[in-house]
Scaffold this active site. Structure first.
Site, PDB file in Angstrom:
ATOM      1  N   GLU A 251      -7.179   8.014   0.595  1.00 16.20           N
ATOM      2  CA  GLU A 251      -8.397   7.248   0.897  1.00 16.20           C
ATOM      3  C   GLU A 251      -8.755   7.355   2.372  1.00 16.20           C
ATOM      4  OE1 GLU A 251      -7.934   3.240  -0.491  1.00 16.20           O
ATOM      5  OE2 GLU A 251      -7.301   3.938  -2.469  1.00 16.20           O
TER       6      GLU A 251
ATOM      7  N   ARG B  91      -2.424   1.824  -6.702  1.00 17.65           N
ATOM      8  CA  ARG B  91      -2.411   2.649  -5.503  1.00 17.65           C
ATOM      9  C   ARG B  91      -2.622   4.097  -5.913  1.00 17.65           C
ATOM     10  NH1 ARG B  91      -3.400  -1.107  -2.871  1.00 17.65           N
ATOM     11  NH2 ARG B  91      -2.218  -2.048  -1.160  1.00 17.65           N
TER      12      ARG B  91
ATOM     13  N   HIS C 193     -12.084   1.318  -3.742  1.00 14.05           N
ATOM     14  CA  HIS C 193     -11.009   0.328  -3.544  1.00 14.05           C
ATOM     15  C   HIS C 193     -11.582  -1.095  -3.443  1.00 14.05           C
ATOM     16  CE1 HIS C 193      -6.640  -0.047  -1.890  1.00 14.05           C
ATOM     17  NE2 HIS C 193      -7.007  -1.170  -2.514  1.00 14.05           N
TER      18      HIS C 193
HETATM   19  C1  DGY Z   1      -3.947  -5.132  -1.996  1.00 15.15           C
HETATM   20  O1  DGY Z   1      -3.924  -6.332  -1.774  1.00 15.15           O
HETATM   21  O2  DGY Z   1      -2.920  -4.469  -2.116  1.00 15.15           O
HETATM   22  C2  DGY Z   1      -5.276  -4.479  -2.078  1.00 15.15           C
HETATM   23  O3  DGY Z   1      -5.199  -3.229  -2.670  1.00 15.15           O
HETATM   24  C3  DGY Z   1      -5.861  -4.347  -0.702  1.00 15.15           C
HETATM   25  O4  DGY Z   1      -4.883  -3.801   0.110  1.00 15.15           O
END
Ligand code: DGY
Length: 323
Positions: free
Chosen positions: A271, A242, A289
């Site tokens: 993001e 993240r 992402h």
């Molecule tokens: C997750 O599954 O956490 C991916 O980053 C998509 O949200």
């Protein structure tokens, strides 16, 4: 029997949407435009279940008031830091996520970023496409060797372990791990990994550092100026977890000052905005992402939400309940 009403906040793979339409009274977001805060609040008031993704901020405001109808949040994704869990629990809402099914895809992408950053893959491709390539020469675009180097993994859950397996078994990398709790020695043994007690111990010895811990409040800006300063001057930071885990301003300063050697980032603090100082750098690889973005995985994630919701509405315990 009437079917539960379900609101899906973004487009999902077609096969999953078709199946959702069979099992539920479903409303799909066919335009795929992110919902406004107001629209999100309305969804919680109007439907039995809401199926959001990482782009939906489900905060205390969305989950406030006494007219909430939703009983289930079926999150499409494993991370759920975009959901205010306490507020959902206060409303008696169950939350499920989609673990396991995106482990391999995300670990593959972490490995791709390790390789792409160290071997200057993005930069090389831009160089060739822009017509600047004048031919092979011994000193052209030398990167860093990946094979045999030391990879530090912060957070040793499913994705961290899967990344370690790829790095160790595929590329002969030495694995060092930092995790809040002691890792089972049998799991460490799979990749001959060593567990470091603290980040202070881990960071100075790693050529690559890959982040796989959750974005809890205490992990916000886990990687900041001080932590970057503990890394080797040619170390590469990888983030497929993240954006909140890294202070992007500190990262840019560290790259500018030669404190570390590069970064491969799939996730960002705000993001889809990317801190401007990152965009024009050649020593970073930036992806939008894409960790779980394979057809197989996105289908599996959708079917996992569906499976959890079917169990929930049948009065059974959903297997991926997180709250
Ligand atoms: C997750 O599954 O956490 C991916 O980053 C998509 O949200």
């Amino acid at each position: 029997m009437t079917k539960p009403t379900v609101f899906v906040t973004r487009r999902w793979p077609e096969d999953v949407e078709q199946r959702l339409a069979k099992e539920f009274d479903v409303t799909l977001n066919t335009d795929d435009v992110p919902l406004t805060q107001e629209a999100m609040k309305d969804a919680f008031k109007a439907y039995d279940a809401v199926f959001p993704t990482v782009t939906d901020k489900i905060d205390a405001d969305v989950l406030s008031g006494d007219s909430i109808r939703a009983r289930l949040i079926g999150n499409f994704g494993v991370g759920y830091n975009h959901i205010n869990v306490e507020a959902a629990v206060r409303q008696g809402i169950t939350i499920t996520n989609t673990p396991d099914v995106l482990t391999d895809a995300t670990a593959d992408l972490a490995m791709a970023l390790i390789l792409a950053t160290a071997r200057r893959v993005g930069e090389g491709e831009r160089h060739l496409r822009s017509g600047l390539w004048t031919g092979w020469r011994p000193t052209h675009m030398m990167g860093r060797q990946v094979t045999g180097k030391t990879l530090g993994i912060i957070g040793y859950g499913r994705i961290g372990q899967a990344t370690a397996r790829r790095a160790h078994l595929g590329f002969g990398m030495q694995i060092k791990v930092q995790s809040r709790s002691p890792v089972d020695p049998a799991i460490l043994a799979e990749t001959q990994a060593e567990q470091a007690g603290t980040l202070d111990e881990l960071l100075p010895s790693c050529d690559f550092v890959s982040l796989h811990c959750p974005a809890t409040a205490e992990n916000k800006h886990l990687i900041n100026a001080a932590r970057l300063g503990q890394m080797k001057s040619d170390a590469i930071l990888i983030n497929t977890g993240r954006g909140e885990l890294v202070n992007e301003k500190d990262l840019i300063a560290a790259l500018n000052d030669g404190v570390i050697g590069g970064a491969g980032l799939d996730v960002f603090e705000e993001e889809p905005k990317v801190t401007p100082g990152l965009i024009n750098r050649q020593d970073v690889v930036l992806l939008p992402h894409l960790g779980s973005a394979t057809i197989e995985t996105r289908n599996a994630m959708g079917f996992r939400v569906l499976e959890n919701a079917m169990a929930f509405f049948a009065g059974e315990e959903p297997k991926d309940r997180v709250a």
